[in-house]
Motif scaffolding. Structure first.
Motif, mmCIF file in Angstrom:
data_model
loop_
_atom_site.group_PDB
_atom_site.id
_atom_site.type_symbol
_atom_site.label_atom_id
_atom_site.label_comp_id
_atom_site.label_asym_id
_atom_site.label_seq_id
_atom_site.Cartn_x
_atom_site.Cartn_y
_atom_site.Cartn_z
ATOM 1 N N GLU A 136 0.688 -1.158 -0.005
ATOM 2 C CA GLU A 136 0.047 0.004 0.037
ATOM 3 C C GLU A 136 1.109 1.246 0.156
ATOM 4 O OE1 GLU A 136 -3.153 -0.143 -0.347
ATOM 5 O OE2 GLU A 136 -3.702 2.239 -0.056
ATOM 6 N N LYS A 137 1.869 1.157 0.919
ATOM 7 C CA LYS A 137 2.730 2.421 0.900
ATOM 8 C C LYS A 137 3.596 2.747 -0.323
ATOM 9 C CE LYS A 137 3.654 2.876 5.909
ATOM 10 N NZ LYS A 137 4.573 2.616 7.046
ATOM 11 N N CYS A 138 4.046 1.604 -0.888
ATOM 12 C CA CYS A 138 4.623 1.843 -2.103
ATOM 13 C C CYS A 138 3.590 2.139 -3.080
ATOM 14 C CB CYS A 138 5.520 0.499 -2.596
ATOM 15 S SG CYS A 138 6.331 0.735 -3.867
ATOM 16 N N ALA A 139 2.531 1.782 -3.400
ATOM 17 C CA ALA A 139 1.689 2.179 -4.146
ATOM 18 C C ALA A 139 1.523 3.818 -4.312
ATOM 19 C CB ALA A 139 0.347 1.582 -3.953
ATOM 20 N N ASN A 140 1.347 4.469 -3.100
ATOM 21 C CA ASN A 140 0.964 5.779 -2.706
ATOM 22 C C ASN A 140 2.349 6.510 -3.131
ATOM 23 O OD1 ASN A 140 -1.435 5.289 -1.810
ATOM 24 N ND2 ASN A 140 -0.719 5.317 0.511
ATOM 25 N N TRP A 141 3.639 6.022 -2.886
ATOM 26 C CA TRP A 141 4.709 6.497 -3.430
ATOM 27 C C TRP A 141 4.871 6.703 -4.927
ATOM 28 C CZ3 TRP A 141 9.063 4.486 -6.058
ATOM 29 C CH2 TRP A 141 10.105 5.441 -6.257
ATOM 30 N N ILE A 142 4.539 5.506 -5.587
ATOM 31 C CA ILE A 142 4.652 5.544 -7.232
ATOM 32 C C ILE A 142 3.508 6.676 -7.641
ATOM 33 C CG2 ILE A 142 3.992 4.056 -9.264
ATOM 34 C CD1 ILE A 142 5.151 1.704 -7.382
ATOM 35 N N VAL A 143 2.268 6.499 -6.839
ATOM 36 C CA VAL A 143 1.372 7.451 -7.545
ATOM 37 C C VAL A 143 1.781 8.784 -7.586
ATOM 38 C CG1 VAL A 143 -1.176 8.283 -7.234
ATOM 39 C CG2 VAL A 143 -0.681 5.716 -7.305
ATOM 40 N N ASN A 144 2.272 9.162 -6.366
ATOM 41 C CA ASN A 144 2.740 10.541 -6.113
ATOM 42 C C ASN A 144 3.912 10.936 -7.061
ATOM 43 O OD1 ASN A 144 0.715 11.381 -4.346
ATOM 44 N ND2 ASN A 144 1.867 10.392 -2.413
ATOM 45 N N LYS A 145 4.872 10.282 -7.284
ATOM 46 C CA LYS A 145 6.060 10.317 -7.958
ATOM 47 C C LYS A 145 5.513 10.734 -9.389
ATOM 48 C CE LYS A 145 9.578 10.528 -6.335
ATOM 49 N NZ LYS A 145 10.313 11.895 -6.279
ATOM 50 N N LEU A 146 4.456 9.869 -10.158
ATOM 51 C CA LEU A 146 4.053 9.818 -11.192
ATOM 52 C C LEU A 146 3.301 11.251 -11.438
ATOM 53 C CD1 LEU A 146 3.001 6.310 -12.254
ATOM 54 C CD2 LEU A 146 4.940 7.434 -13.307
ATOM 55 N N LYS A 147 2.618 11.614 -10.653
ATOM 56 C CA LYS A 147 1.838 12.862 -10.385
ATOM 57 C C LYS A 147 2.782 14.116 -10.534
ATOM 58 C CE LYS A 147 -2.672 11.721 -8.454
ATOM 59 N NZ LYS A 147 -3.467 11.705 -7.165
ATOM 60 N N SER A 148 4.034 13.848 -10.251
ATOM 61 C CA SER A 148 4.801 15.060 -10.134
ATOM 62 C C SER A 148 5.461 15.179 -11.675
ATOM 63 C CB SER A 148 5.935 14.766 -9.095
ATOM 64 O OG SER A 148 6.797 13.931 -9.422
ATOM 65 N N TYR A 149 5.207 13.980 -12.622
ATOM 66 C CA TYR A 149 5.814 14.196 -13.897
ATOM 67 C C TYR A 149 4.448 14.434 -14.741
ATOM 68 C CZ TYR A 149 9.601 11.937 -11.251
ATOM 69 O OH TYR A 149 10.554 11.688 -10.234
ATOM 70 N N SER A 150 3.645 14.025 -14.441
ATOM 71 C CA SER A 150 2.422 13.986 -15.372
ATOM 72 C C SER A 150 1.025 14.349 -14.881
ATOM 73 C CB SER A 150 2.165 12.418 -16.034
ATOM 74 O OG SER A 150 0.896 12.247 -16.394
ATOM 75 N N ASP A 151 0.143 14.770 -15.802
ATOM 76 C CA ASP A 151 -1.128 15.353 -15.143
ATOM 77 C C ASP A 151 -2.088 14.363 -15.369
ATOM 78 O OD1 ASP A 151 -0.185 18.034 -14.999
ATOM 79 O OD2 ASP A 151 -0.896 18.704 -17.033
ATOM 80 N N THR A 152 -1.518 13.340 -15.848
ATOM 81 C CA THR A 152 -2.885 12.296 -15.983
ATOM 82 C C THR A 152 -2.185 10.781 -15.501
ATOM 83 O OG1 THR A 152 -3.282 13.199 -18.001
ATOM 84 C CG2 THR A 152 -4.515 11.124 -17.624
ATOM 85 N N VAL A 153 -2.778 10.525 -14.259
ATOM 86 C CA VAL A 153 -2.370 9.249 -13.400
ATOM 87 C C VAL A 153 -3.627 8.825 -13.039
ATOM 88 C CG1 VAL A 153 -1.053 8.288 -11.479
ATOM 89 C CG2 VAL A 153 -0.261 10.299 -12.761
ATOM 90 N N ILE A 154 -3.668 7.438 -13.271
ATOM 91 C CA ILE A 154 -4.939 7.057 -13.255
ATOM 92 C C ILE A 154 -4.557 5.408 -12.145
ATOM 93 C CG2 ILE A 154 -6.659 5.286 -14.117
ATOM 94 C CD1 ILE A 154 -7.029 7.058 -16.341
#
Ligand code: AHN
Ligand code: ZN
Length: 330
Positions: free
Chosen positions: A68-86
């Motif tokens: 769960e923690k890693c999922a949140n980290w990956i999502v936040n990383k991606l959101k810092s590079y892209s406007d579209t994260v699903i």
């Protein structure tokens, strides 16, 4: 001097000047067409750090807090590079008849561009070290530094570069969950359907209805020292043009000793389902030993030794450079 001679000399002079300026402009055009493709620098330290961070959460086994923690980290990383994260949550039944909860994570770049490239890796790790030399450890979860985290680390660094300098094409990065919950080998109940549960789900229910891409590249186990990438069987069957394209780039970059022009075994990895169900021609860049070898994958595959000690920055760099070169030349 006779006026006629002067005129002829002046004409010759003017002509030669034009010749020089013509040459200049063709040189300029040449450098301009060469300059058009600017492949960004792939930062291997950054990719290595992304692998290390995933591993530091602990095993990314669905149901565990570290997952769960890693999922949140990956999502936040991606959101810092892209406007579209699903985030695509899904349920899937594992070999033991238990319903598990998974999350595929998707980041898109250049959403309005119709020509798209799909980049993939799995972010979960295996719950069972069933190939560890210590039999008492066969039900322990693994770090999955190479088996899982390496591909994600390379693609997170690629995502960072896409955010800094947009490629001409559209790119979608998909991190699959629940790739590695196949039955422990000692149970002797192998079935391809037990593997790649996240990619099976996504391929039948893509994050965007009717999603298509020109081609796909899956990274799996790309971080061991001196890796050997052979042309995996299903990649050859479904997407030989993608293999040709990627291997040519690797060869041009001087990586011919690692991207071997040799046939590799058939691996039931995530790309098989993407080819079969989503019908996107996709290859697997996967560390494979020779077909006659008694171990198909890298030395520490599905053991407790698949940890950061066996991750090589040079390998991450090589694969990252190949991926960026492919994307920015499209
Ligand atoms: C098997 O062949 C059992 N699995 C291939 C996919 C895989 C497992 N990739 C990483 N771990
Ligand atoms: Zn695995």
């Amino acid at each position: 001097m006779k006026p006629l001679l002067i005129i002829i000399l002046l004409l010759l002079f003017a002509l030669s000047c034009q010749q020089i300026s013509n040459n200049k402009s063709t040189d300029k055009q040449k450098t301009e067409t060469k300059k058009r493709v600017q492949v960004p620098h792939f930062n291997a330290d950054s990719a290595y750090h992304f692998v290390d961070t995933q591993v530091s959460f602990g095993p990314r086994v669905p149901g565990m807090e570290s997952h769960e923690k890693c999922a949140n980290w990956i999502v936040n990383k991606l959101k810092s590079y892209s406007d579209t994260v699903i985030v695509q949550p899904f349920k899937a039944r594992t070999y033991d008849n238990i319903t598990r909860h998974g999350k595929n994570i998707i980041a898109s770049f250049n959403l309005n561009t119709s020509k798209r490239i799909l980049l993939m890796a799995h972010w979960d790790t295996r719950p069972f070290a069933d190939y560890d030399e210590d039999e008492s450890k066969h039900r322990e979860p693994i770090d999955g530094a190479n088996d899982g985290a390496s591909g994600v680390g390379v693609l997170l660094e690629a995502a960072r570069q896409f955010g800094l300098q947009s490629p001409d094409v559209g790119v979608d990065i998909v991190f699959f969950d629940l790739e590695d919950w196949g039955p422990p080998t000692d149970l002797d109940m192998y079935d391809e359907e037990y593997w790649g549960l996240g990619s099976q789900y996504w391929s039948k229910n893509p994050h965007v209805f009717g999603y298509q891409a020109s081609f796909g590249i899956l990274l799996d186990m790309v971080g061991a020292a001196n890796p050997t990438f052979r042309k995996e069987y299903f990649s050859r069957q479904y997407a030989s043009f993608v293999l040709d394209k990627v291997w040519q780039r690797a060869f041009d970059l001087g990586y011919g000793d690692y991207f071997l022009d040799e046939d590799g075994a058939a691996i039931n990895d995530d790309h098989v389902f993407v080819n079969r169900y989503a019908k996107i021609p996709s290859i697997d860049i996967i560390h494979l030993n020779p077909a006659n070898s008694n171990k198909s994958f890298f030395k520490h595959w599905h053991t407790l030794n698949d940890n950061m000690e066996h991750i090589d920055k040079q390998s991450l760099k090589m694969v990252g450079k190949v991926v960026l070169n492919v994307v920015y030349h499209e």
